[in-house]
Motif scaffolding. Structure first.
Motif, PDB file in Angstrom:
ATOM      1  N   LEU A  75       0.833  -1.206   0.000  1.00  0.00           N
ATOM      2  CA  LEU A  75       0.000   0.000   0.000  1.00  0.00           C
ATOM      3  C   LEU A  75       0.867   1.254   0.000  1.00  0.00           C
ATOM      4  O   LEU A  75       1.966   1.270   0.565  1.00  0.00           O
ATOM      5  CB  LEU A  75      -0.912   0.009   1.229  1.00  0.00           C
ATOM      6  N   ILE A  76       0.342   2.292  -0.644  1.00  0.00           N
ATOM      7  CA  ILE A  76       1.027   3.580  -0.711  1.00  0.00           C
ATOM      8  C   ILE A  76       0.010   4.654  -0.329  1.00  0.00           C
ATOM      9  O   ILE A  76      -1.127   4.612  -0.817  1.00  0.00           O
ATOM     10  CB  ILE A  76       1.561   3.825  -2.147  1.00  0.00           C
ATOM     11  N   PRO A  77       0.388   5.585   0.569  1.00  0.00           N
ATOM     12  CA  PRO A  77      -0.561   6.659   0.890  1.00  0.00           C
ATOM     13  C   PRO A  77      -0.943   7.414  -0.381  1.00  0.00           C
ATOM     14  O   PRO A  77      -0.074   7.746  -1.194  1.00  0.00           O
ATOM     15  CB  PRO A  77       0.243   7.558   1.850  1.00  0.00           C
ATOM     16  N   THR A  97      -8.136   1.356  -4.615  1.00  0.00           N
ATOM     17  CA  THR A  97      -8.055   2.213  -3.444  1.00  0.00           C
ATOM     18  C   THR A  97      -8.646   1.546  -2.206  1.00  0.00           C
ATOM     19  O   THR A  97      -9.786   1.078  -2.224  1.00  0.00           O
ATOM     20  CB  THR A  97      -8.778   3.541  -3.714  1.00  0.00           C
ATOM     21  N   VAL A  98      -7.843   1.508  -1.135  1.00  0.00           N
ATOM     22  CA  VAL A  98      -8.282   0.954   0.148  1.00  0.00           C
ATOM     23  C   VAL A  98      -8.814   2.109   0.985  1.00  0.00           C
ATOM     24  O   VAL A  98      -8.079   3.054   1.286  1.00  0.00           O
ATOM     25  CB  VAL A  98      -7.115   0.273   0.884  1.00  0.00           C
ATOM     26  N   THR A  99     -10.083   2.039   1.338  1.00  0.00           N
ATOM     27  CA  THR A  99     -10.690   3.125   2.121  1.00  0.00           C
ATOM     28  C   THR A  99     -11.096   2.676   3.516  1.00  0.00           C
ATOM     29  O   THR A  99     -11.507   3.503   4.327  1.00  0.00           O
ATOM     30  CB  THR A  99     -11.954   3.660   1.424  1.00  0.00           C
ATOM     31  N   LYS A 100     -11.007   1.358   3.800  1.00  0.00           N
ATOM     32  CA  LYS A 100     -11.428   0.847   5.103  1.00  0.00           C
ATOM     33  C   LYS A 100     -10.443  -0.180   5.649  1.00  0.00           C
ATOM     34  O   LYS A 100      -9.891  -0.984   4.901  1.00  0.00           O
ATOM     35  CB  LYS A 100     -12.793   0.145   4.987  1.00  0.00           C
ATOM     36  N   ILE A 101     -10.248  -0.138   6.968  1.00  0.00           N
ATOM     37  CA  ILE A 101      -9.540  -1.218   7.659  1.00  0.00           C
ATOM     38  C   ILE A 101     -10.485  -1.713   8.745  1.00  0.00           C
ATOM     39  O   ILE A 101     -10.873  -0.943   9.618  1.00  0.00           O
ATOM     40  CB  ILE A 101      -8.215  -0.747   8.272  1.00  0.00           C
ATOM     41  N   GLY A 102     -10.860  -3.000   8.684  1.00  0.00           N
ATOM     42  CA  GLY A 102     -11.908  -3.485   9.593  1.00  0.00           C
ATOM     43  C   GLY A 102     -13.165  -2.667   9.327  1.00  0.00           C
ATOM     44  O   GLY A 102     -13.615  -2.568   8.189  1.00  0.00           O
ATOM     45  N   GLU A 104     -13.247   0.570  10.268  1.00  0.00           N
ATOM     46  CA  GLU A 104     -12.822   1.976  10.299  1.00  0.00           C
ATOM     47  C   GLU A 104     -12.679   2.564   8.895  1.00  0.00           C
ATOM     48  O   GLU A 104     -11.991   2.010   8.044  1.00  0.00           O
ATOM     49  CB  GLU A 104     -11.470   2.068  11.029  1.00  0.00           C
ATOM     50  N   LEU A 106     -11.016   5.163   6.536  1.00  0.00           N
ATOM     51  CA  LEU A 106      -9.746   5.893   6.609  1.00  0.00           C
ATOM     52  C   LEU A 106      -9.917   7.353   6.173  1.00  0.00           C
ATOM     53  O   LEU A 106     -10.580   7.629   5.177  1.00  0.00           O
ATOM     54  CB  LEU A 106      -8.713   5.216   5.711  1.00  0.00           C
ATOM     55  N   TYR A 110      -5.393   4.577   1.098  1.00  0.00           N
ATOM     56  CA  TYR A 110      -4.184   3.998   0.512  1.00  0.00           C
ATOM     57  C   TYR A 110      -4.502   3.477  -0.883  1.00  0.00           C
ATOM     58  O   TYR A 110      -5.634   3.087  -1.143  1.00  0.00           O
ATOM     59  CB  TYR A 110      -3.692   2.821   1.364  1.00  0.00           C
TER      60      TYR A 110
END
Lengths: 487, 487
Positions: A75-77, A97-102, A104, A106, A110
């Motif tokens: 992952l990269i910000p 694009t990763v917008t959630k962890i669990g 939460e 973001l 990333y």
């Protein structure tokens, strides 16, 4: 080949439907499969065995010239990607694009790396102090992610595999030398191991990597005449260094930005192997990269199976001791004919048939993937002769591909001839003025783009002056440029 | 060791602050660094060299027993994860979720794989027809993603590296044999290559992998007495087969679900190497895994640098020819003392000092990482003796770690003794009734969990009957269970 014969191999004729031939060869030779994830493939064991060999060869070659492996996050910000202006423009539409962890959500998303210049630049800025720390000669083997509209196994997949090289140098001269050194490695490896004749050259300005000052490539010609960019090496100047503040104290006690490079070949090159060497029967793998170089098919009856398997295993062990990669086909419930076709579809360079009468006569029957002729060879000689046979096959594949490349590359001086040649599936050598607007028009009218400007010492690289085939203006490169349609 | 001496190595004393000792050793030995991505690390060249060796060794060992590598997508459709009930419960809080590609918001999000049982099950269902296709013996080398609240380099990072094995079998017996075969591989590799004494055993029900019928592990003891689960092997029964419809036509012509397994060791094991072998000076790497086994430090003056470098290179070439991994330290601007400390911090097993007077006398000075004694060895003998020296060091590391494990594992029969031993940083061998509720209470009260139930032929695995140290009920396992605090 008759239609009946083609059907026996289970793939369309290469000459009749190249596209579908490719798709089916990849699936039926068990190289890869489609996945339930948009644009992504599954690389199956036979395909992985090819890629893993390329990957190990590359890592070993990088290390032999002082490069070191690292693992940066996948992952990269998001805000890293936007720091280099050309870079974000090139990659924004393709980002996962990763917008959630669990559970939460973001604040700062990333992205899954489309390439790693940005995060590597960020880390380098923390690691670098003095010119004594340089050069950084780094590479990372792994996966990258770029959304693709139309999936084509190995050639265009949203996730693909590579070793991305990233280096930082004290000055431009060293960085440019690195760029050419790695380009040459890719050229030699393609030629000597993969039996792929490729043209080394510089990309025109419109075809540069997003963020590069100069991009070099190796370009191969597929059996349908289309080009496949099979490796790239970029001089990035100080673009990423400035975006990520990668600075050092120089020999003059002053602060300087590093000069950086990046370079890669990827799992796309497996597509190049398939489309350069394949024929109506399926794959043909160059012996130096083939996961199985020799397949032994024992000819068995119910009452002699064990004896024939033992004889085949013994021969396999001898060939393996001599350094060859061997498989004994002991599948039950399928005919010998099925096995022969299956291994030909899979492109195994040499087949050995071992029957009870051969065993008695102390001979084996040897058949190259490339020839319809079967040869009876003394059992005592077969191991000693195998190395030369495999080398002959390796060379023949390269020679055939080089002949094809030369025969299907035409030199033209008028735009009418240019269009006709492209339409006929050729590569074209022509003068060009270097104007990106003209390249764009040519691409719109003919679907052909510049491949590269071949190096001076490369095939098609002879210096020559002339006027642009499209605009009539003077040539910008002191030689002809290669154009072609592409994957 | 005095404070001044400790400061020289730049890390806190292991005995005084184990946690900070670990963090600083990882950074200062250049194994890894923190990254700008939450929970993720950068594995630096020295750490990568260790991991890449482990990875190649594992891939080679898997292949030697008929396993094949594949590459499945990094992304998994969210609805796959929810198909196996225990699995989703185990992983949901840790998932990195992709909700966008380019500017498109996805209707069905993807997660970055926390492990790949689900997507592999999905593909197997498409590939499997008959019992003749079985077993599937697959593995995938790559990265996985599980959000972590507190980052600890190598031990707890959101992205980590492993080779995940996944196999499918016709029946339970074959699947269970596979589970134990792979556990044994991990055990032997840990012992023979990484010099890690680990206890093979079965996890209790509460400590099973999310979705498994039975989980086996290897457990190592770190220098602070805490346990590190260093590898796992799971029998998954038909849980994933039923969730993903992985069925085949059996020998009886009827449809059956496969029995599956999965197993892995991960980059966590680098943490085990550091925390099992390290000392106040830093790392100690077992020779069989050390990227540099022998470092040569040429002692130079301005007027003899070239000659000393040449002599060191010559010795290095001889050692390399004998199969050793050697580095010559030619760094300028740092003292010999700095170099000595730096290579000790990095855990290189053997150092050779080569000075001008040594050169004249045809000797070298050899020092093991493990001893303060320097030994003068004839230049003519040094190569011939190196193999035995490295083997002695390898064995000594294992013996020391095994002694430590045995000394710090105590057998208790009362809960008071249990609590006192755990509080003193020991592992405890005790009878337990098998009730998950009791395990939970013990964990709340002592922070200790069951490690595993050692195999019969394993250290601490002797069959024995007794009553539960916590509930007084009969023991559930026919032997004592190991408890300990853990990473």
């Amino acid at each position: 080949m008759t239609d009946a014969k083609a059907a026996q191999y289970g793939v369309p004729l290469q000459s009749e439907d190249f596209n579908e031939w490719y798709n089916q060869v990849v699936i039926k030779a068990d190289l890869a499969d489609y996945s339930p994830v948009r644009g992504c493939m599954v690389v199956k064991p036979y395909g992985y065995a090819v890629w893993e060999r390329i990957n190990r060869d590359m890592e070993d070659a990088f290390r032999a010239t002082g490069h070191e492996g690292l693992l940066f996050p996948t992952l990269i910000p998001m805000n890293f990607i936007t720091k280099e202006a050309d870079h974000v423009e090139g990659f924004a539409p393709e980002l996962f694009t990763v917008t959630k962890i669990g559970t939460e959500v973001l604040e700062e998303p990333y992205v899954m790396r489309p390439t790693s210049e940005t995060i590597i630049g960020h880390m380098w800025a923390q690691w670098l102090n003095s010119y004594r720390d340089l050069p950084f000669l780094h590479y990372q083997a792994g996966a990258v992610f770029r959304a693709e509209l139309r999936t084509k196994l190995f050639l265009r997949t949203a996730e693909f595999y590579w070793q991305e090289g990233h280096t930082a140098h004290e000055n431009e001269g060293e960085a440019r030398a690195e760029v050419l050194q790695q380009l040459d490695l890719y050229h030699r490896y393609s030629r000597d191991v993969l039996a792929l004749p490729v043209i080394r050259g510089r990309k025109t300005d419109s075809e540069r990597f997003a963020g590069a000052v100069e991009t070099y490539s190796i370009e191969g010609m597929m059996r349908d005449g289309k080009a496949l960019q099979s490796g790239t090496s970029h001089y990035l100047g100080q673009n990423f260094a400035k975006a990520f503040e990668v600075k050092f104290q120089g020999r003059d006690q002053k602060e300087h930005y590093v000069h950086t490079t990046s370079w890669a070949i990827s799992s796309r090159i497996i597509g190049a192997i398939i489309m350069t060497h394949g024929d109506d029967k399926g794959l043909r793998l160059p012996p130096r990269i083939a996961p199985v170089q020799v397949v032994i098919v024992p000819i068995t009856r119910k009452d002699n199976t064990e004896a024939m398997y033992a004889a085949a295993d013994e021969l396999a062990a001898e060939l393996a001791s001599a350094g060859h990669r061997v498989r004994v086909d002991k599948r039950e419930g399928v005919s010998n004919g099925f096995k022969y076709n299956d291994w030909e579809l899979k492109g195994v360079p040499v087949r050995i048939e071992l029957g009870p009468r051969d065993l008695e006569a102390s001979v084996v029957v040897v058949k190259d993937r490339d020839s319809d002729a079967k040869e009876t060879v003394s059992r005592a000689d077969v191991v000693a002769h195998m190395q030369a046979r495999l080398e002959r096959i390796q060379q023949a594949l390269y020679d055939r591909a080089l002949d094809f490349l030369e025969e299907n590359t035409v030199t033209v001086d008028t735009y009418d001839d240019f269009k006709a040649a492209i339409e006929a599936g050729k590569w074209v050598r022509a003068f060009h003025c270097g104007d990106p607007e003209s390249e764009k028009q040519i691409a719109e009218e003919t679907k052909a783009k510049t491949r590269n400007v071949p190096m001076d010492d490369e095939l098609f690289g002879e210096p020559e002056e002339g006027v642009c085939v499209h605009t009539g203006k003077p040539s910008a490169y002191g030689k002809r440029v290669i154009f072609g349609r592409q994957y």
